[in-house]
Write a protein that holds these residues in place. Structure first.
Motif, PDB file in Angstrom:
ATOM      1  N   HIS A  99       0.790  -1.221   0.000  1.00  0.00           N
ATOM      2  CA  HIS A  99       0.000   0.000   0.000  1.00  0.00           C
ATOM      3  C   HIS A  99       0.831   1.284   0.000  1.00  0.00           C
ATOM      4  CE1 HIS A  99      -2.903  -3.036   1.448  1.00  0.00           C
ATOM      5  NE2 HIS A  99      -3.771  -2.290   0.795  1.00  0.00           N
ATOM      6  N   CYS A 100       2.138   1.161  -0.121  1.00  0.00           N
ATOM      7  CA  CYS A 100       2.989   2.360  -0.170  1.00  0.00           C
ATOM      8  C   CYS A 100       3.101   2.833  -1.619  1.00  0.00           C
ATOM      9  CB  CYS A 100       4.376   2.076   0.400  1.00  0.00           C
ATOM     10  SG  CYS A 100       5.471   3.524   0.331  1.00  0.00           S
ATOM     11  N   ASN A 101       2.411   3.928  -1.933  1.00  0.00           N
ATOM     12  CA  ASN A 101       2.418   4.445  -3.310  1.00  0.00           C
ATOM     13  C   ASN A 101       3.748   5.055  -3.713  1.00  0.00           C
ATOM     14  OD1 ASN A 101      -0.282   3.730  -3.684  1.00  0.00           O
ATOM     15  ND2 ASN A 101      -1.011   5.663  -2.801  1.00  0.00           N
ATOM     16  N   HIS A 102       4.600   5.313  -2.719  1.00  0.00           N
ATOM     17  CA  HIS A 102       5.896   5.940  -3.004  1.00  0.00           C
ATOM     18  C   HIS A 102       7.019   4.907  -3.125  1.00  0.00           C
ATOM     19  CE1 HIS A 102       4.168   9.921  -2.241  1.00  0.00           C
ATOM     20  NE2 HIS A 102       3.539   9.353  -1.236  1.00  0.00           N
ATOM     21  N   ARG A 103       6.656   3.639  -2.952  1.00  0.00           N
ATOM     22  CA  ARG A 103       7.621   2.534  -3.045  1.00  0.00           C
ATOM     23  C   ARG A 103       8.816   2.753  -2.111  1.00  0.00           C
ATOM     24  NH1 ARG A 103       7.633   1.258  -9.595  1.00  0.00           N
ATOM     25  NH2 ARG A 103       5.388   0.840  -9.736  1.00  0.00           N
ATOM     26  N   ALA A 104       8.481   3.222  -0.907  1.00  0.00           N
ATOM     27  CA  ALA A 104       9.522   3.520   0.081  1.00  0.00           C
ATOM     28  C   ALA A 104       9.786   2.352   1.023  1.00  0.00           C
ATOM     29  CB  ALA A 104       9.134   4.751   0.883  1.00  0.00           C
ATOM     30  N   LEU A 105       9.027   1.267   0.875  1.00  0.00           N
ATOM     31  CA  LEU A 105       9.186   0.118   1.755  1.00  0.00           C
ATOM     32  C   LEU A 105       9.528  -1.121   0.947  1.00  0.00           C
ATOM     33  CD1 LEU A 105       6.064   0.738   4.024  1.00  0.00           C
ATOM     34  CD2 LEU A 105       8.446   1.183   4.628  1.00  0.00           C
ATOM     35  N   GLU A 106      10.393  -1.952   1.530  1.00  0.00           N
ATOM     36  CA  GLU A 106      10.810  -3.170   0.843  1.00  0.00           C
ATOM     37  C   GLU A 106      11.193  -4.221   1.881  1.00  0.00           C
ATOM     38  OE1 GLU A 106      14.085  -4.589  -2.558  1.00  0.00           O
ATOM     39  OE2 GLU A 106      14.100  -2.537  -1.759  1.00  0.00           O
ATOM     40  N   ILE A 107      10.883  -5.461   1.595  1.00  0.00           N
ATOM     41  CA  ILE A 107      11.301  -6.549   2.482  1.00  0.00           C
ATOM     42  C   ILE A 107      12.551  -7.198   1.899  1.00  0.00           C
ATOM     43  CG2 ILE A 107      10.685  -8.791   3.456  1.00  0.00           C
ATOM     44  CD1 ILE A 107       7.778  -7.848   3.467  1.00  0.00           C
ATOM     45  N   ILE A 108      13.616  -7.163   2.664  1.00  0.00           N
ATOM     46  CA  ILE A 108      14.902  -7.739   2.242  1.00  0.00           C
ATOM     47  C   ILE A 108      15.345  -8.752   3.285  1.00  0.00           C
ATOM     48  CG2 ILE A 108      17.326  -7.285   1.697  1.00  0.00           C
ATOM     49  CD1 ILE A 108      16.520  -4.477   0.838  1.00  0.00           C
ATOM     50  N   GLU A 109      15.506  -9.979   2.877  1.00  0.00           N
ATOM     51  CA  GLU A 109      15.930 -11.064   3.767  1.00  0.00           C
ATOM     52  C   GLU A 109      15.067 -11.128   5.023  1.00  0.00           C
ATOM     53  OE1 GLU A 109      20.095 -10.590   4.472  1.00  0.00           O
ATOM     54  OE2 GLU A 109      20.653 -11.070   2.411  1.00  0.00           O
ATOM     55  N   GLY A 110      13.750 -11.030   4.809  1.00  0.00           N
ATOM     56  CA  GLY A 110      12.817 -11.176   5.915  1.00  0.00           C
ATOM     57  C   GLY A 110      12.703  -9.979   6.834  1.00  0.00           C
ATOM     58  N   LYS A 111      13.246  -8.835   6.409  1.00  0.00           N
ATOM     59  CA  LYS A 111      13.206  -7.635   7.249  1.00  0.00           C
ATOM     60  C   LYS A 111      12.656  -6.460   6.458  1.00  0.00           C
ATOM     61  CE  LYS A 111      16.067  -4.814  10.328  1.00  0.00           C
ATOM     62  NZ  LYS A 111      17.428  -4.581  10.879  1.00  0.00           N
ATOM     63  N   LEU A 112      11.762  -5.685   7.107  1.00  0.00           N
ATOM     64  CA  LEU A 112      11.185  -4.510   6.460  1.00  0.00           C
ATOM     65  C   LEU A 112      12.194  -3.367   6.470  1.00  0.00           C
ATOM     66  CD1 LEU A 112       8.673  -3.207   5.160  1.00  0.00           C
ATOM     67  CD2 LEU A 112       7.986  -2.497   7.458  1.00  0.00           C
ATOM     68  N   ILE A 113      12.465  -2.826   5.300  1.00  0.00           N
ATOM     69  CA  ILE A 113      13.443  -1.757   5.141  1.00  0.00           C
ATOM     70  C   ILE A 113      12.753  -0.498   4.633  1.00  0.00           C
ATOM     71  CG2 ILE A 113      15.555  -1.037   3.959  1.00  0.00           C
ATOM     72  CD1 ILE A 113      15.959  -3.334   5.944  1.00  0.00           C
ATOM     73  N   VAL A 114      13.131   0.662   5.195  1.00  0.00           N
ATOM     74  CA  VAL A 114      12.602   1.952   4.757  1.00  0.00           C
ATOM     75  C   VAL A 114      13.629   2.626   3.849  1.00  0.00           C
ATOM     76  CG1 VAL A 114      11.751   4.203   5.472  1.00  0.00           C
ATOM     77  CG2 VAL A 114      11.358   2.215   6.939  1.00  0.00           C
ATOM     78  N   LYS A 115      13.185   2.997   2.662  1.00  0.00           N
ATOM     79  CA  LYS A 115      14.032   3.759   1.748  1.00  0.00           C
ATOM     80  C   LYS A 115      13.813   5.244   2.040  1.00  0.00           C
ATOM     81  CE  LYS A 115      13.463   0.250  -1.854  1.00  0.00           C
ATOM     82  NZ  LYS A 115      12.935  -0.021  -3.224  1.00  0.00           N
ATOM     83  N   LYS A 116      14.703   5.805   2.825  1.00  0.00           N
ATOM     84  CA  LYS A 116      14.515   7.156   3.338  1.00  0.00           C
ATOM     85  C   LYS A 116      14.366   8.193   2.233  1.00  0.00           C
ATOM     86  CE  LYS A 116      17.058   6.209   7.612  1.00  0.00           C
ATOM     87  NZ  LYS A 116      18.214   6.580   8.462  1.00  0.00           N
ATOM     88  N   GLU A 117      15.058   7.978   1.117  1.00  0.00           N
ATOM     89  CA  GLU A 117      15.018   8.950   0.037  1.00  0.00           C
ATOM     90  C   GLU A 117      13.661   9.005  -0.663  1.00  0.00           C
ATOM     91  OE1 GLU A 117      16.194   5.047  -1.826  1.00  0.00           O
ATOM     92  OE2 GLU A 117      16.635   6.138   0.030  1.00  0.00           O
ATOM     93  N   LYS A 118      12.831   7.969  -0.444  1.00  0.00           N
ATOM     94  CA  LYS A 118      11.516   7.915  -1.078  1.00  0.00           C
ATOM     95  C   LYS A 118      10.367   8.160  -0.094  1.00  0.00           C
ATOM     96  CE  LYS A 118      12.715   4.831  -4.917  1.00  0.00           C
ATOM     97  NZ  LYS A 118      12.343   3.598  -5.645  1.00  0.00           N
ATOM     98  N   CYS A 119      10.622   7.994   1.178  1.00  0.00           N
ATOM     99  CA  CYS A 119       9.566   8.127   2.183  1.00  0.00           C
ATOM    100  C   CYS A 119       9.197   9.593   2.396  1.00  0.00           C
ATOM    101  CB  CYS A 119      10.011   7.510   3.502  1.00  0.00           C
ATOM    102  SG  CYS A 119       8.766   7.601   4.802  1.00  0.00           S
ATOM    103  N   VAL A 120       7.891   9.902   2.309  1.00  0.00           N
ATOM    104  CA  VAL A 120       7.422  11.274   2.505  1.00  0.00           C
ATOM    105  C   VAL A 120       6.735  11.447   3.861  1.00  0.00           C
ATOM    106  CG1 VAL A 120       7.158  11.667   0.031  1.00  0.00           C
ATOM    107  CG2 VAL A 120       5.209  10.804   1.366  1.00  0.00           C
ATOM    108  N   LEU A 121       6.824  10.425   4.712  1.00  0.00           N
ATOM    109  CA  LEU A 121       6.260  10.467   6.065  1.00  0.00           C
ATOM    110  C   LEU A 121       4.758  10.776   6.054  1.00  0.00           C
ATOM    111  CD1 LEU A 121       9.105  12.349   8.000  1.00  0.00           C
ATOM    112  CD2 LEU A 121       8.714   9.897   7.850  1.00  0.00           C
TER     113      LEU A 121
END
Length: 316
Positions: A278-300
């Motif tokens: 549901h993140c329209n900014h594609r700021a979230l990703e699951i890598i090796e079973g862990k949720l990662i925030v892409k700070k450069e894309k997150c608009v809070l």
């Protein structure tokens, strides 16, 4: 500051409760002396109630704040995930030792969900009730993110205090709407339960609408107190002034509005992926079973938090 009797208990608490989670290791991770100084600022401005938990690891902050403030009338509510006599005893002794208090004001079962979880934790509750009879605990109860737990607790003679999640958007309510939670809170209030709300700003996810978010909970008469997380002296001044209906200095508003914030993922995140979808900014990703925030894309925007079943996503 307005003070209210907490339900049928003998405790009289400030309408603003200091939410102790945010200064500690799970969020801001402030040095103990700095976190204590912020708490003292709140105490000096009339706040006499602070909420914490064994999980938060903030007992040392509160102990230092009480030492600096040198007053005995601060009311402390804590909670733990204890489920039997032994774990309950350990939690109580840890709180008494680390807070340097022989008598605990309020002790809660942490994050109860329904009659089923209450049944599974009832031995711990019985231990707390036994200590209440001995004068070691003044009031017992539970914290919850569910409507069902409030409904069940409101009918239990054993429960003195309920600490439910409530905010204008219903962020974090796991089994219903904000209207459902309000109805349950009103029933509990009618039954004499002490009620202090949590997460009025939705774990920071309503940070762009703080005035309206606080107005919403302040207009709920059934809330004897409202726990608000605070990480700076400026946030203390803002919240106290808001609660006493006093004009907030422009410089305080400016400092808070320019504070750098980030999307915070709690350690209990199960990486289910609902927020990613549901993140329209594609700021979230699951890598090796862990949720990662892409700070450069997150608009809070906080939109992702609506889809987290465990309320793991905060803006801090």
């Amino acid at each position: 500051m307005e003070y209210r009797k907490l339900g049928n208990t003998d405790l009289v608490v400030s309408r603003l409760c200091f939410g102790g989670l945010t200064v500690g290791p799970l969020q801001a991770n402030l040095p103990i002396d700095e976190g204590a100084r912020i708490m003292v600022e709140a105490f000096k401005r009339g706040v006499n109630f602070i909420d914490t938990a064994e999980l938060y690891e903030t007992y040392p902050y509160i102990r230092e704040a009480l030492k600096l403030y040198n007053e005995n009338h601060i009311i402390i509510a804590s909670k733990s995930y204890a489920y039997d006599k032994d774990t309950a005893k350990n939690s109580i002794e840890k709180a008494r030792r680390e807070l340097n208090r022989d008598v605990l004001d309020i002790f809660l079962l942490h994050e109860q969900e329904s009659e089923h979880t209450l049944r599974g934790h009832y031995e711990a509750l019985e231990y707390y009730l036994n200590l209440k009879e001995k004068g070691i605990i003044k009031a017992v109860g539970l914290s919850t993110h569910t409507v069902r737990a409030v409904e069940v607790a409101s009918k239990m003679d054993e429960i003195d205090v309920i600490h439910p999640i409530i905010n204008k958007a219903g962020v974090g309510i796991q089994d219903g709407t904000v209207e459902d939670m309000l109805e349950a809170i009103k029933k509990a209030y009618t039954n004499g339960k002490g009620i202090y709300g949590m997460k009025p700003i939705g774990g920071g996810n309503l940070i762009k609408d703080v005035p309206a978010s606080l107005d919403y909970v302040l207009n709920i008469e059934e809330l004897h107190s409202i726990a608000v997380g605070m990480q700076t002296v400026e946030e203390v001044i803002y919240n106290v002034n808001k609660f006493i209906n006093k004009e907030i200095p422009r410089e305080i508003i400016n400092r808070i509005s320019t504070k750098e914030r980030k999307l915070h993922i709690d350690f209990w995140c199960e990486a289910c992926g609902e927020c990613v979808k549901h993140c329209n900014h594609r700021a979230l990703e699951i890598i090796e079973g862990k949720l990662i925030v892409k700070k450069e894309k997150c608009v809070l925007c906080g939109y992702c938090s609506k889809y987290c079943p465990q309320f793991c996503i905060k803006i801090v």
